[in-house]
Scaffold this motif. Structure first.
Motif, PDB file in Angstrom:
ATOM      1  N   TYR A  76     -30.170  43.944  78.521  1.00  0.00           N
ATOM      2  CA  TYR A  76     -29.331  44.728  77.593  1.00  0.00           C
ATOM      3  C   TYR A  76     -30.165  45.807  76.912  1.00  0.00           C
ATOM      4  O   TYR A  76     -31.266  45.552  76.404  1.00  0.00           O
ATOM      5  CB  TYR A  76     -28.713  43.804  76.551  1.00  0.00           C
ATOM      6  CG  TYR A  76     -27.931  44.543  75.490  1.00  0.00           C
ATOM      7  CD1 TYR A  76     -26.698  45.102  75.781  1.00  0.00           C
ATOM      8  CD2 TYR A  76     -28.459  44.690  74.199  1.00  0.00           C
ATOM      9  CE1 TYR A  76     -25.987  45.789  74.810  1.00  0.00           C
ATOM     10  CE2 TYR A  76     -27.752  45.366  73.224  1.00  0.00           C
ATOM     11  CZ  TYR A  76     -26.517  45.922  73.529  1.00  0.00           C
ATOM     12  OH  TYR A  76     -25.823  46.607  72.563  1.00  0.00           O
ATOM     13  N   PRO A  78     -30.014  48.353  73.866  1.00  0.00           N
ATOM     14  CA  PRO A  78     -29.246  48.721  72.660  1.00  0.00           C
ATOM     15  C   PRO A  78     -28.936  50.216  72.573  1.00  0.00           C
ATOM     16  O   PRO A  78     -27.919  50.612  71.993  1.00  0.00           O
ATOM     17  CB  PRO A  78     -30.172  48.281  71.511  1.00  0.00           C
ATOM     18  CG  PRO A  78     -31.088  47.273  72.120  1.00  0.00           C
ATOM     19  CD  PRO A  78     -31.275  47.705  73.538  1.00  0.00           C
ATOM     20  N   ASP A  81     -26.095  50.504  74.977  1.00  0.00           N
ATOM     21  CA  ASP A  81     -25.129  49.414  74.831  1.00  0.00           C
ATOM     22  C   ASP A  81     -24.654  48.910  76.198  1.00  0.00           C
ATOM     23  O   ASP A  81     -23.490  48.584  76.392  1.00  0.00           O
ATOM     24  CB  ASP A  81     -23.920  49.857  73.990  1.00  0.00           C
ATOM     25  CG  ASP A  81     -23.077  48.669  73.549  1.00  0.00           C
ATOM     26  OD1 ASP A  81     -23.630  47.560  73.409  1.00  0.00           O
ATOM     27  OD2 ASP A  81     -21.848  48.837  73.365  1.00  0.00           O
TER      28      ASP A  81
END
Length: 248
Positions: A76, A78, A81
């Protein structure tokens, strides 16, 4: 004396099997292959473990989904996203394929692993097509809805699927429907199984619509075998109690 349609030495045709008999035989046969036969005096823990497929069955059920969740979470980013969806799905399907190949090499029944592989591949194909990680769980939602609905309807109309399976295993067919105690027990057992499938939908669907893939995947694992095992144990104990041999 014979009727015009029956000559000497000619036996009348046997009646065609009813749908309930065919369904009962199919369900009972699947239960027996899973090790769920109330006739057999075995420890409950052994029966539940056999029904889950032992260590191999647990691995085939849990590992592909676990690998998907872990990889999706670790990749993942950030800033965007987003996670590496192709990698997560590829590792999951690849592991399911490896587990299936191992069964084929060892010449053990591959049906469970093959079914898991097909389900994993179909879910991955859908998620890749839409580009949404949460769509990897859509086939599971459909399966839970179908099983839950079938179990609920069968209980409400008085033809509990659990009862049909037990009746075949015990050699009494549908005679259990004439026993109020058996009908009542099978009714509640079938409702319990239906509740399990609907509970999964109630908990997981909101997470699907929220796009929370990590939590959704984690809860799918938690609501899988950890809930399946105790319900198998309860079903086994209840069925064995209903058909407990009485001293002559």
């Amino acid at each position: 004396m014979t009727t015009p349609s029956e000559g000497p030495g000619i036996t009348p045709p046997e009646p065609e099997p009813r749908a309930s008999d065919i369904l009962g035989q199919a369900l009972g046969g699947a239960a027996r292959r899973a090790g769920l036969d109330p006739n057999e005096e075995r420890p409950t823990g052994h029966v539940v473990w056999h029904a889950m497929g032992g260590w191999r069955g647990v691995a085939e059920s849990v590992l592909p989904g676990l690998v998907f969740v872990v990889t999706y979470t670790l990749t993942y980013d950030p800033s965007t996203d987003e996670s590496n969806l192709p990698l997560s799905l590829g590792l999951s399907v690849g592991l399911a394929l490896v587990l299936t190949v191992i069964r084929l090499i060892q010449r053990t029944p591959p049906s469970a692993a093959l079914g898991g592989l097909i389900a994993t591949a179909a879910a991955a194909a859908l998620a890749l097509f839409t580009g949404r990680g949460e769509d990897n769980f859509v086939p599971g939602f459909i399966t839970n809805a179908a099983y839950g609905t079938a179990l609920l309807v069968s209980a409400l109309i008085g033809w509990s699927l659990i009862g049909l399976a037990a009746g075949y295993l015990m050699g009494e067919g549908t005679a259990w429907r004439r026993d109020p105690r058996k009908r009542r027990v099978f009714f509640w057992l079938t409702l319990a199984w239906a509740a399990l499938f609907f509970a999964r939908l109630a908990v997981q669907l909101p997470l699907y619509f929220a796009g929370d893939v990590t939590t959704l995947g984690t809860l799918k694992l938690v609501m899988g075998l950890p809930l399946f095992a105790p319900l198998i144990a309860v079903t086994w104990l209840a069925a064995r109690a209903l058909y407990r041999r009485r001293p002559e």
